[in-house]
Design a protein around this motif. Structure first.
Motif, short mmCIF file in Angstrom:
data_model
loop_
_atom_site.label_atom_id
_atom_site.label_comp_id
_atom_site.label_asym_id
_atom_site.label_seq_id
_atom_site.Cartn_x
_atom_site.Cartn_y
_atom_site.Cartn_z
N UNK A 126 -18.18 14.46 1.55
CA UNK A 126 -16.87 15.13 1.03
C UNK A 126 -15.75 14.60 1.88
N UNK A 127 -14.61 14.68 1.15
CA UNK A 127 -13.34 13.92 1.61
C UNK A 127 -12.10 14.98 1.69
N UNK A 128 -11.42 14.86 2.89
CA UNK A 128 -10.26 15.71 2.77
C UNK A 128 -9.10 14.59 2.82
N UNK A 129 -8.45 14.50 1.59
CA UNK A 129 -7.58 13.24 1.19
C UNK A 129 -6.38 13.65 1.48
N UNK A 130 -5.77 12.66 2.14
CA UNK A 130 -4.13 12.78 2.50
C UNK A 130 -3.34 12.90 1.19
N UNK A 131 -2.36 13.80 1.44
CA UNK A 131 -1.55 14.09 0.28
C UNK A 131 -2.32 15.18 -0.78
N UNK A 132 -3.30 15.61 -0.51
CA UNK A 132 -4.11 16.31 -1.45
C UNK A 132 -4.92 17.45 -0.68
N UNK A 133 -5.92 17.27 0.11
CA UNK A 133 -6.47 18.29 0.79
C UNK A 133 -8.24 18.09 0.38
N UNK A 134 -8.77 19.01 0.36
CA UNK A 134 -10.31 18.81 0.16
C UNK A 134 -10.44 18.32 -1.45
N UNK A 135 -11.44 17.53 -1.84
CA UNK A 135 -11.40 17.17 -3.20
C UNK A 135 -12.98 17.17 -3.30
N UNK A 136 -13.47 17.36 -4.55
CA UNK A 136 -14.81 17.24 -4.86
C UNK A 136 -15.36 16.07 -4.95
N UNK A 137 -14.55 14.81 -4.96
CA UNK A 137 -15.33 13.68 -4.85
C UNK A 137 -14.05 12.74 -4.35
N UNK A 138 -14.42 11.38 -3.82
CA UNK A 138 -13.47 10.56 -3.48
C UNK A 138 -14.06 9.24 -3.58
N UNK A 139 -13.81 8.18 -4.63
CA UNK A 139 -14.53 6.92 -4.87
C UNK A 139 -14.36 5.97 -3.79
N UNK A 140 -13.25 5.73 -3.27
CA UNK A 140 -12.99 4.85 -2.22
C UNK A 140 -13.56 5.52 -0.85
N UNK A 141 -13.68 6.90 -0.73
CA UNK A 141 -14.46 7.44 0.47
C UNK A 141 -15.75 7.11 0.47
N UNK A 142 -16.22 7.43 -0.94
CA UNK A 142 -17.93 7.11 -1.19
C UNK A 142 -18.14 5.58 -0.53
N UNK A 143 -17.20 4.58 -0.91
CA UNK A 143 -17.25 3.18 -0.61
C UNK A 143 -17.35 2.89 1.21
N UNK A 144 -16.12 3.70 1.24
CA UNK A 144 -16.14 3.46 3.00
C UNK A 144 -17.04 4.23 3.75
#
Length: 275
Positions: A204-222
């Motif tokens: 799971x990803x804590x996204x800048x400008x958003x906070x915790x999200x249920x999914x992050x595609x670029x984060x999954x790749x990284x």
């Protein structure tokens, strides 16, 4: 007071949700306020991000829910692609979408499923990550929790952290602390990753400008790229997310491919009020 009715569609990819509009429907000078208002989950439509579709040439303009611009969004580009098909903008099975992170090649595999060439990761160009030095396996301590940070550019800035379990409370708190640490001048997305076996991870990803999200595609790749670099997984991995999954593949040239779906969940007019 001026009242405008703006046509929109709302999509989600693995629970990561977006408001999508066509560029000709908005006024650029009002865009940031429109994004903040419409993405509010209590007084607006509610979304993790806001996407503007530019047609000639085809380009995805991606914004976080706080109105800040981001180079790319992996779940967002699949939703963007489905929007373009639904609106009759695209009729091809393969096409190119321009982003701030470069051109992305999209392949339509079947109904609502897309494969995206997410390009190669960039480990050495510090101007992309907004850091003064390369961060790889660097120790970071928050209270009694010890993390190892791995930061690089995978269509946007990502920091990968491997953990024994995904703890919602710690991820939300510690993700914000890492994201906003002064060593990240542009802030960073923070991916908490639990390796299940060589072909499956949870994250799971804590996204800048958003906070915790249920999914992050670029984060999954990284996350898969980092795990692969460290010998924790194979070159093809299923990423398990709270509301779906993504397939990530790293080819022999180092290009990263993401496969996943996108679903339209709402269509209508947003009533936007401005002074």
């Amino acid at each position: 007071m001026c009242v405008m009715k703006i046509p929109f569609r709302k999509y989600h990819g693995c629970g990561n949700d977006f408001i999508i509009v066509q560029e000709e429907e908005i006024y650029p000078e009002l865009l940031q306020d429109l994004i903040v208002q419409s993405c509010d989950r209590h007084t607006g439509i509610g979304a993790d991000g806001f996407i503007v579709v530019r047609k000639e040439p085809l380009e995805m303009l991606y914004y976080n829910q706080d109105g800040s611009r981001a180079p790319m969004c992996g779940n967002g580009i699949r939703c963007f692609s489905q929007f373009c098909i639904d609106e009759g903008i695209i009729h091809k099975k393969e096409f190119v979408v321009k982003t701030l992170a470069g051109d992305k090649i999209i392949r339509v595999l079947d109904d609502q499923t897309f494969q995206v060439n997410m390009s190669k990761p960039e480990f050495e160009d510090l101007s992309l990550t907004g850091t003064s030095k390369r961060i790889w396996n660097d120790l970071y301590i928050i209270e009694d929790r010890h993390y190892r940070l791995h930061t690089f550019f995978q269509s946007t800035i990502h920091t990968v952290v491997f953990v024994d379990e995904l703890n919602e409370e710690w991820m939300r708190k510690d993700g914000k602390i890492i994201c906003e640490d002064p060593m990240f001048s542009l802030q960073t997305n923070v991916n908490f990753v639990q390796c299940i076996d060589p072909t499956h991870i949870q994250m799971q990803t804590y996204e800048r400008g958003c906070g915790m999200t249920l999914a992050c595609g670029t984060g999954a790749c990284a996350s898969v790229v980092c795990a692969y670099q460290l010998g924790k997984c194979k070159d093809t991995v299923e990423v398990l997310l709270p509301k779906g999954h993504l397939k990530i593949h790293i080819d022999t040239h180092g290009d990263v491919y993401m496969t996943g779906n996108a679903q339209c969940i709402a269509k209508g007019e947003y009533v936007y009020e401005t002074n």
